[in-house]
Design a protein around this motif. Structure first.
Motif, PDB file in Angstrom:
ATOM      1  N   GLY A  47     -18.955  10.885 -13.618  1.00  0.00           N
ATOM      2  CA  GLY A  47     -18.074  11.732 -14.398  1.00  0.00           C
ATOM      3  C   GLY A  47     -17.829  13.105 -13.813  1.00  0.00           C
ATOM      4  N   LEU A  48     -17.907  13.225 -12.472  1.00  0.00           N
ATOM      5  CA  LEU A  48     -17.708  14.519 -11.836  1.00  0.00           C
ATOM      6  C   LEU A  48     -16.229  14.875 -11.697  1.00  0.00           C
ATOM      7  CD1 LEU A  48     -20.444  14.306  -9.044  1.00  0.00           C
ATOM      8  CD2 LEU A  48     -20.588  15.383 -11.294  1.00  0.00           C
ATOM      9  N   GLY A  49     -15.365  13.898 -11.935  1.00  0.00           N
ATOM     10  CA  GLY A  49     -13.931  14.145 -11.861  1.00  0.00           C
ATOM     11  C   GLY A  49     -13.174  12.876 -11.514  1.00  0.00           C
ATOM     12  N   ASP A  50     -11.869  13.009 -11.347  1.00  0.00           N
ATOM     13  CA  ASP A  50     -11.032  11.877 -10.965  1.00  0.00           C
ATOM     14  C   ASP A  50     -11.121  11.636  -9.465  1.00  0.00           C
ATOM     15  OD1 ASP A  50     -10.216  11.614 -13.586  1.00  0.00           O
ATOM     16  OD2 ASP A  50      -8.366  12.767 -13.303  1.00  0.00           O
ATOM     17  N   VAL A  51     -10.816  10.398  -9.074  1.00  0.00           N
ATOM     18  CA  VAL A  51     -10.783  10.032  -7.661  1.00  0.00           C
ATOM     19  C   VAL A  51      -9.412   9.450  -7.339  1.00  0.00           C
ATOM     20  CG1 VAL A  51     -11.725   8.532  -5.863  1.00  0.00           C
ATOM     21  CG2 VAL A  51     -13.264   9.605  -7.511  1.00  0.00           C
ATOM     22  N   VAL A  52      -8.851   9.869  -6.217  1.00  0.00           N
ATOM     23  CA  VAL A  52      -7.583   9.342  -5.733  1.00  0.00           C
ATOM     24  C   VAL A  52      -7.778   8.867  -4.300  1.00  0.00           C
ATOM     25  CG1 VAL A  52      -5.169   9.870  -5.192  1.00  0.00           C
ATOM     26  CG2 VAL A  52      -6.249  10.896  -7.207  1.00  0.00           C
ATOM     27  N   LEU A  53      -7.284   7.679  -3.994  1.00  0.00           N
ATOM     28  CA  LEU A  53      -7.285   7.153  -2.631  1.00  0.00           C
ATOM     29  C   LEU A  53      -5.866   7.218  -2.070  1.00  0.00           C
ATOM     30  CD1 LEU A  53      -9.501   3.953  -3.076  1.00  0.00           C
ATOM     31  CD2 LEU A  53     -10.202   6.134  -2.076  1.00  0.00           C
ATOM     32  N   SER A  54      -5.758   7.316  -0.773  1.00  0.00           N
ATOM     33  CA  SER A  54      -4.445   7.471  -0.161  1.00  0.00           C
ATOM     34  C   SER A  54      -3.553   6.255  -0.367  1.00  0.00           C
ATOM     35  CB  SER A  54      -4.592   7.742   1.337  1.00  0.00           C
ATOM     36  OG  SER A  54      -3.325   7.843   1.951  1.00  0.00           O
ATOM     37  N   LEU A 111       0.841  -1.195   0.000  1.00  0.00           N
ATOM     38  CA  LEU A 111       0.000   0.000   0.000  1.00  0.00           C
ATOM     39  C   LEU A 111       0.878   1.248   0.000  1.00  0.00           C
ATOM     40  CD1 LEU A 111      -2.671  -0.991   2.688  1.00  0.00           C
ATOM     41  CD2 LEU A 111      -2.829  -1.229   0.210  1.00  0.00           C
ATOM     42  N   TRP A 112       0.455   2.251  -0.734  1.00  0.00           N
ATOM     43  CA  TRP A 112       1.127   3.537  -0.718  1.00  0.00           C
ATOM     44  C   TRP A 112       0.564   4.393   0.412  1.00  0.00           C
ATOM     45  CZ3 TRP A 112       2.177   6.018  -6.175  1.00  0.00           C
ATOM     46  CH2 TRP A 112       2.931   5.125  -6.940  1.00  0.00           C
ATOM     47  N   THR A 169     -11.342   6.404   2.571  1.00  0.00           N
ATOM     48  CA  THR A 169     -12.712   5.883   2.511  1.00  0.00           C
ATOM     49  C   THR A 169     -12.668   4.371   2.316  1.00  0.00           C
ATOM     50  OG1 THR A 169     -13.487   7.964   1.587  1.00  0.00           O
ATOM     51  CG2 THR A 169     -14.920   6.060   1.325  1.00  0.00           C
ATOM     52  N   GLN A 170     -11.831   3.909   1.424  1.00  0.00           N
ATOM     53  CA  GLN A 170     -11.388   2.520   1.363  1.00  0.00           C
ATOM     54  C   GLN A 170      -9.904   2.565   1.033  1.00  0.00           C
ATOM     55  OE1 GLN A 170     -12.922  -0.171   2.233  1.00  0.00           O
ATOM     56  NE2 GLN A 170     -15.088   0.437   2.237  1.00  0.00           N
ATOM     57  N   TRP A 171      -9.197   1.464   1.292  1.00  0.00           N
ATOM     58  CA  TRP A 171      -7.764   1.456   1.001  1.00  0.00           C
ATOM     59  C   TRP A 171      -7.481   1.102  -0.453  1.00  0.00           C
ATOM     60  CZ3 TRP A 171      -6.388  -1.581   6.061  1.00  0.00           C
ATOM     61  CH2 TRP A 171      -6.459  -0.690   7.141  1.00  0.00           C
ATOM     62  N   LEU A 172      -8.395   0.351  -1.088  1.00  0.00           N
ATOM     63  CA  LEU A 172      -8.245  -0.022  -2.493  1.00  0.00           C
ATOM     64  C   LEU A 172      -9.510   0.338  -3.255  1.00  0.00           C
ATOM     65  CD1 LEU A 172      -6.707  -3.642  -2.221  1.00  0.00           C
ATOM     66  CD2 LEU A 172      -5.471  -1.481  -2.564  1.00  0.00           C
ATOM     67  N   PHE A 173      -9.378   0.711  -4.524  1.00  0.00           N
ATOM     68  CA  PHE A 173     -10.557   0.980  -5.341  1.00  0.00           C
ATOM     69  C   PHE A 173     -11.432  -0.261  -5.450  1.00  0.00           C
ATOM     70  CE2 PHE A 173      -8.209   4.676  -7.007  1.00  0.00           C
ATOM     71  CZ  PHE A 173      -9.226   5.615  -6.941  1.00  0.00           C
ATOM     72  N   ALA A 174     -10.811  -1.423  -5.458  1.00  0.00           N
ATOM     73  CA  ALA A 174     -11.574  -2.666  -5.584  1.00  0.00           C
ATOM     74  C   ALA A 174     -12.510  -2.891  -4.412  1.00  0.00           C
ATOM     75  CB  ALA A 174     -10.612  -3.851  -5.715  1.00  0.00           C
ATOM     76  N   ALA A 175     -12.268  -2.215  -3.281  1.00  0.00           N
ATOM     77  CA  ALA A 175     -13.090  -2.403  -2.078  1.00  0.00           C
ATOM     78  C   ALA A 175     -14.265  -1.440  -2.006  1.00  0.00           C
ATOM     79  CB  ALA A 175     -12.226  -2.255  -0.826  1.00  0.00           C
TER      80      ALA A 175
END
Length: 264
Positions: free
Chosen positions: A240-247, A17-18, A199-205
């Motif tokens: 399509g409101l924008g990009d999403v980045v998780l920590s 994890l990053w 919010t979650q650690w992985l997009f897959a979650a």
């Protein structure tokens, strides 16, 4: 840690994890950080408490010198003293461990979250990965609570706090992972970006069917709120409101600064 612990149906093999943090150059407020990442204050400082030493020993993070705040900021001809604001999305150690570096910065955070840290016992904070020793002693003097910021309605129909009262950087409530946890909507000329933090650690979650169980949900402050926040993040992305980045998701994004030598 094994992927299966952070996404339902994942593999038992380890998933790296990053730990992201962000730099914004605001047109009037100057250099602004979103969190501070996981720094050597957690891994090397001699004055660390037993709890922080144990926390570090369990997680065993691999820190890269080039990713530490001093080296990272130097790429932009900045130093910690040049940071005017640090936006604190929540008080977990991997998001605030470098706060003491920024001796001139004001701290923007959720007032309820800060009050909870102050009132909790040592072991109460420890259970949630919070170590008050990482918070500067003059934090209160430099603290700007979100409650004092203007409220605006976002594209999601959810109210957010307008951090600098110009609708460029919005604090979007995303409760569940931690008390007072919020994401940050960056409204840039070309598109918006939602930094959804933990919010979650992985997009897959993110989907309901993939929400992880124990131990990930044990860490959450409210698992029901976590599910609602995950759907909010999905809606932002899928509409399509924008990009999403998780920590922590290890998939590289267009907003990551990559260290060429380490490729991380």
């Amino acid at each position: 840690m094994p992927e299966r612990l952070i996404v339902r149906g994942g593999k038992w093999q380890s998933s790296g994890l990053w730990v992201r943090y962000g730099l914004i150059i605001h047109p009037t407020m100057g250099a602004v950080l979103i969190d501070t990442g996981y720094t050597f204050h957690c891994t090397r400082a001699n004055e660390r408490s037993i709890g922080l030493r144990a926390y570090n020993a369990i997680l065993r993070p691999e820190l890269i010198d080039a990713g530490q705040p001093n080296a990272f900021l130097a790429r932009f001809n900045l130093a910690p003293r040049d940071i005017n604001y640090v936006i604190i999305t929540h008080f977990h150690a991997d998001h605030i461990s470098g706060l003491s570096l920024f001796t001139k910065a004001r701290f923007v955070a959720c007032e309820h979250a800060w009050e909870t840290v102050c009132k909790a016992s040592y072991f109460g904070n420890l259970r949630h990965g919070i170590f008050p020793e990482l918070v500067p002693k003059d934090f209160k003097d430099r603290f700007q609570p979100l409650s004092g910021k203007p409220t605006v309605e976002t594209e999601l129909g959810i109210n957010a706090k307008d951090i600098f009262a110009d609708q460029k950087i919005l604090a979007l409530p995303l409760p569940g992972h931690a008390i007072g946890h919020f994401g940050v909507i960056l409204r840039m000329p070309e598109k918006s970006v939602l930094y959804a933090v933990d919010t979650q650690w992985l997009f897959a979650a993110l989907p309901d069917k993939n929400h992880p169980g124990f131990p990930s949900r044990f860490i959450a402050s409210n698992k029901n709120h976590l599910s609602i926040s995950s759907r909010v993040v999905e809606r932002f992305r899928d509409n399509g409101l924008g990009d999403v980045v998780l920590s922590h998701d290890p998939v590289q994004t267009p907003y990551d600064i990559i260290d060429v030598e380490k490729n991380t």
